[in-house]
Design a protein around this motif. Structure first.
Motif, PDB file in Angstrom:
ATOM      1  N   LEU A   8      -0.415 -41.015  25.892  1.00 42.09           N
ATOM      2  CA  LEU A   8       0.201 -41.962  26.824  1.00 42.09           C
ATOM      3  C   LEU A   8       0.150 -41.437  28.258  1.00 42.09           C
ATOM      4  CD1 LEU A   8       3.328 -43.051  24.756  1.00 42.09           C
ATOM      5  CD2 LEU A   8       1.246 -44.378  25.151  1.00 42.09           C
ATOM      6  N   LEU A   9       0.447 -40.160  28.432  1.00 45.26           N
ATOM      7  CA  LEU A   9       0.438 -39.568  29.771  1.00 45.26           C
ATOM      8  C   LEU A   9      -0.971 -39.458  30.337  1.00 45.26           C
ATOM      9  CD1 LEU A   9       3.199 -36.851  29.384  1.00 45.26           C
ATOM     10  CD2 LEU A   9       3.336 -39.016  30.620  1.00 45.26           C
ATOM     11  N   VAL A  10      -1.958 -39.200  29.475  1.00 45.44           N
ATOM     12  CA  VAL A  10      -3.343 -39.133  29.937  1.00 45.44           C
ATOM     13  C   VAL A  10      -3.789 -40.503  30.432  1.00 45.44           C
ATOM     14  CG1 VAL A  10      -5.731 -38.854  29.146  1.00 45.44           C
ATOM     15  CG2 VAL A  10      -4.033 -37.115  28.608  1.00 45.44           C
ATOM     16  N   GLN A  12      -1.866 -42.787  31.641  1.00 41.40           N
ATOM     17  CA  GLN A  12      -1.163 -43.000  32.906  1.00 41.40           C
ATOM     18  C   GLN A  12      -1.873 -42.240  34.032  1.00 41.40           C
ATOM     19  OE1 GLN A  12       3.031 -42.142  32.891  1.00 41.40           O
ATOM     20  NE2 GLN A  12       3.181 -42.290  35.101  1.00 41.40           N
ATOM     21  N   LEU A  13      -2.275 -41.011  33.748  1.00 41.94           N
ATOM     22  CA  LEU A  13      -2.974 -40.204  34.754  1.00 41.94           C
ATOM     23  C   LEU A  13      -4.312 -40.835  35.131  1.00 41.94           C
ATOM     24  CD1 LEU A  13      -3.243 -37.615  36.443  1.00 41.94           C
ATOM     25  CD2 LEU A  13      -4.259 -36.533  34.430  1.00 41.94           C
ATOM     26  N   VAL A  14      -5.062 -41.299  34.154  1.00 46.54           N
ATOM     27  CA  VAL A  14      -6.344 -41.951  34.431  1.00 46.54           C
ATOM     28  C   VAL A  14      -6.119 -43.195  35.297  1.00 46.54           C
ATOM     29  CG1 VAL A  14      -8.255 -43.218  33.365  1.00 46.54           C
ATOM     30  CG2 VAL A  14      -7.516 -41.037  32.400  1.00 46.54           C
ATOM     31  N   GLY A  15      -5.081 -43.963  34.982  1.00 46.72           N
ATOM     32  CA  GLY A  15      -4.754 -45.127  35.805  1.00 46.72           C
ATOM     33  C   GLY A  15      -4.448 -44.734  37.238  1.00 46.72           C
ATOM     34  N   GLU A  16      -3.675 -43.666  37.417  1.00 47.77           N
ATOM     35  CA  GLU A  16      -3.339 -43.188  38.765  1.00 47.77           C
ATOM     36  C   GLU A  16      -4.590 -42.751  39.516  1.00 47.77           C
ATOM     37  OE1 GLU A  16      -0.719 -43.039  40.677  1.00 47.77           O
ATOM     38  OE2 GLU A  16       0.831 -43.646  39.272  1.00 47.77           O
ATOM     39  N   ILE A  17      -5.462 -42.027  38.827  1.00 43.37           N
ATOM     40  CA  ILE A  17      -6.681 -41.543  39.476  1.00 43.37           C
ATOM     41  C   ILE A  17      -7.549 -42.708  39.925  1.00 43.37           C
ATOM     42  CG2 ILE A  17      -8.866 -40.343  39.025  1.00 43.37           C
ATOM     43  CD1 ILE A  17      -7.211 -38.402  37.260  1.00 43.37           C
ATOM     44  N   ILE A  18      -7.708 -43.712  39.062  1.00 44.14           N
ATOM     45  CA  ILE A  18      -8.533 -44.874  39.417  1.00 44.14           C
ATOM     46  C   ILE A  18      -7.928 -45.634  40.582  1.00 44.14           C
ATOM     47  CG2 ILE A  18      -9.342 -47.120  38.589  1.00 44.14           C
ATOM     48  CD1 ILE A  18      -9.676 -45.823  35.813  1.00 44.14           C
ATOM     49  N   LEU A  24      -6.667 -49.399  44.875  1.00 50.44           N
ATOM     50  CA  LEU A  24      -6.250 -50.665  44.273  1.00 50.44           C
ATOM     51  C   LEU A  24      -4.780 -50.930  44.573  1.00 50.44           C
ATOM     52  CD1 LEU A  24      -7.997 -50.291  40.807  1.00 50.44           C
ATOM     53  CD2 LEU A  24      -8.752 -51.651  42.750  1.00 50.44           C
ATOM     54  N   PRO A  25      -4.395 -52.203  44.720  1.00 55.11           N
ATOM     55  CA  PRO A  25      -3.012 -52.531  45.070  1.00 55.11           C
ATOM     56  C   PRO A  25      -2.089 -52.690  43.857  1.00 55.11           C
ATOM     57  CG  PRO A  25      -4.320 -54.503  45.147  1.00 55.11           C
ATOM     58  CD  PRO A  25      -5.267 -53.370  44.803  1.00 55.11           C
ATOM     59  N   ILE A  26      -2.337 -51.962  42.780  1.00 52.24           N
ATOM     60  CA  ILE A  26      -1.474 -52.032  41.599  1.00 52.24           C
ATOM     61  C   ILE A  26      -1.023 -50.620  41.247  1.00 52.24           C
ATOM     62  CG2 ILE A  26      -2.566 -54.112  40.680  1.00 52.24           C
ATOM     63  CD1 ILE A  26      -4.041 -52.343  38.692  1.00 52.24           C
ATOM     64  N   PRO A  27       0.098 -50.496  40.570  1.00 50.82           N
ATOM     65  CA  PRO A  27       0.559 -49.161  40.180  1.00 50.82           C
ATOM     66  C   PRO A  27      -0.373 -48.535  39.141  1.00 50.82           C
ATOM     67  CG  PRO A  27       2.353 -50.760  40.073  1.00 50.82           C
ATOM     68  CD  PRO A  27       1.085 -51.527  40.296  1.00 50.82           C
ATOM     69  N   GLY A  28      -0.585 -47.244  39.256  1.00 52.41           N
ATOM     70  CA  GLY A  28      -1.434 -46.526  38.325  1.00 52.41           C
ATOM     71  C   GLY A  28      -0.996 -46.636  36.871  1.00 52.41           C
ATOM     72  N   PRO A  29       0.314 -46.523  36.588  1.00 50.76           N
ATOM     73  CA  PRO A  29       0.741 -46.655  35.196  1.00 50.76           C
ATOM     74  C   PRO A  29       0.432 -48.025  34.599  1.00 50.76           C
ATOM     75  CG  PRO A  29       2.443 -45.559  36.455  1.00 50.76           C
ATOM     76  CD  PRO A  29       1.398 -46.023  37.431  1.00 50.76           C
ATOM     77  N   VAL A  30       0.438 -49.064  35.425  1.00 51.19           N
ATOM     78  CA  VAL A  30       0.110 -50.404  34.920  1.00 51.19           C
ATOM     79  C   VAL A  30      -1.366 -50.454  34.529  1.00 51.19           C
ATOM     80  CG1 VAL A  30      -0.069 -52.842  35.535  1.00 51.19           C
ATOM     81  CG2 VAL A  30       1.949 -51.528  36.198  1.00 51.19           C
ATOM     82  N   LEU A  31      -2.223 -49.893  35.365  1.00 53.12           N
ATOM     83  CA  LEU A  31      -3.644 -49.850  35.032  1.00 53.12           C
ATOM     84  C   LEU A  31      -3.877 -48.983  33.794  1.00 53.12           C
ATOM     85  CD1 LEU A  31      -6.516 -50.659  35.693  1.00 53.12           C
ATOM     86  CD2 LEU A  31      -6.655 -48.679  37.208  1.00 53.12           C
ATOM     87  N   MET A  33      -1.797 -48.522  31.358  1.00 55.38           N
ATOM     88  CA  MET A  33      -1.343 -49.291  30.200  1.00 55.38           C
ATOM     89  C   MET A  33      -2.384 -50.333  29.804  1.00 55.38           C
ATOM     90  SD  MET A  33       2.238 -51.372  29.636  1.00 55.38           S
ATOM     91  CE  MET A  33       2.123 -52.102  31.238  1.00 55.38           C
ATOM     92  N   ALA A  34      -3.016 -50.957  30.792  1.00 52.62           N
ATOM     93  CA  ALA A  34      -4.068 -51.935  30.503  1.00 52.62           C
ATOM     94  C   ALA A  34      -5.262 -51.260  29.836  1.00 52.62           C
ATOM     95  CB  ALA A  34      -4.498 -52.643  31.783  1.00 52.62           C
ATOM     96  N   LEU A  35      -5.607 -50.059  30.290  1.00 52.23           N
ATOM     97  CA  LEU A  35      -6.702 -49.317  29.666  1.00 52.23           C
ATOM     98  C   LEU A  35      -6.356 -48.924  28.231  1.00 52.23           C
ATOM     99  CD1 LEU A  35      -7.731 -47.016  32.653  1.00 52.23           C
ATOM    100  CD2 LEU A  35      -8.998 -48.964  31.745  1.00 52.23           C
ATOM    101  N   LEU A  36      -5.118 -48.508  28.014  1.00 53.02           N
ATOM    102  CA  LEU A  36      -4.676 -48.178  26.657  1.00 53.02           C
ATOM    103  C   LEU A  36      -4.736 -49.410  25.767  1.00 53.02           C
ATOM    104  CD1 LEU A  36      -3.421 -46.270  24.548  1.00 53.02           C
ATOM    105  CD2 LEU A  36      -1.185 -46.876  25.485  1.00 53.02           C
ATOM    106  N   PHE A  37      -4.297 -50.541  26.287  1.00 57.79           N
ATOM    107  CA  PHE A  37      -4.343 -51.797  25.538  1.00 57.79           C
ATOM    108  C   PHE A  37      -5.778 -52.154  25.158  1.00 57.79           C
ATOM    109  CE2 PHE A  37      -4.390 -56.532  25.561  1.00 57.79           C
ATOM    110  CZ  PHE A  37      -3.634 -56.718  24.420  1.00 57.79           C
ATOM    111  N   ALA A  38      -6.695 -52.025  26.124  1.00 63.54           N
ATOM    112  CA  ALA A  38      -8.106 -52.318  25.844  1.00 63.54           C
ATOM    113  C   ALA A  38      -8.654 -51.367  24.779  1.00 63.54           C
ATOM    114  CB  ALA A  38      -8.919 -52.209  27.132  1.00 63.54           C
ATOM    115  N   THR A  39      -8.286 -50.111  24.865  1.00 64.42           N
ATOM    116  CA  THR A  39      -8.732 -49.138  23.864  1.00 64.42           C
ATOM    117  C   THR A  39      -8.216 -49.502  22.483  1.00 64.42           C
ATOM    118  OG1 THR A  39      -8.750 -47.389  25.539  1.00 64.42           O
ATOM    119  CG2 THR A  39      -8.724 -46.697  23.242  1.00 64.42           C
TER     120      THR A  39
END
Length: 118
Positions: A8-10, A12-18, A24-31, A33-39
């Motif tokens: 989960l933290l990884v 979140q970190l990947v979202g923050e890095i992207i 991007l104008p969205i919070p990293g944890p939201v991105l 979470m979306a990546l985790l959902f897609a996975t």
């Protein structure tokens, strides 16, 4: 459980890095979470460890509202000074959300009745 929380933290970190890299104008944890959902959609299932960790976090979700409550209390003076714009924005945003939800529901029902559901 430690491995699942690390996953989960990884994400979140990947979202923050992207978000930082692409500005991007969205919070990293939201991105994240979306990546985790897609996975999870691609995998087709949620692992037992991840399910257990998520349920553990959800069981104690109310603790995550403590910092927000403290923030409200810390800025109570500002809230009392600016109550009118806050109230108006809350009412307007609620009405817009209800209207958009109704329109989407109407569109989905019309689509389903035509047999366009995919």
């Amino acid at each position: 459980m430690l491995g699942a929380i690390t996953v989960l933290l990884v994400y979140q970190l990947v979202g923050e890095i992207i978000v930082v890299a692409l500005a991007l104008p969205i919070p990293g944890p939201v991105l994240g979470m979306a990546l985790l959902f897609a996975t999870l959609i691609v995998r087709g299932a949620v692992g037992d460890d991840l399910r257990q960790a998520a349920n553990g976090l959800l069981r104690h979700l109310s603790l995550l509202f403590v910092p927000a409550g403290v923030g409200v209390m810390a800025h109570l003076g500002r809230l009392t000074d600016e109550w009118w714009p806050i109230a108006v924005s809350l009412v307007v945003s609620t009405l817009v959300t209800i209207a958009v939800t109704a329109l989407v529901m109407r569109w989905l029902l019309a689509r389903r009745s035509r047999g366009d559901a995919t």
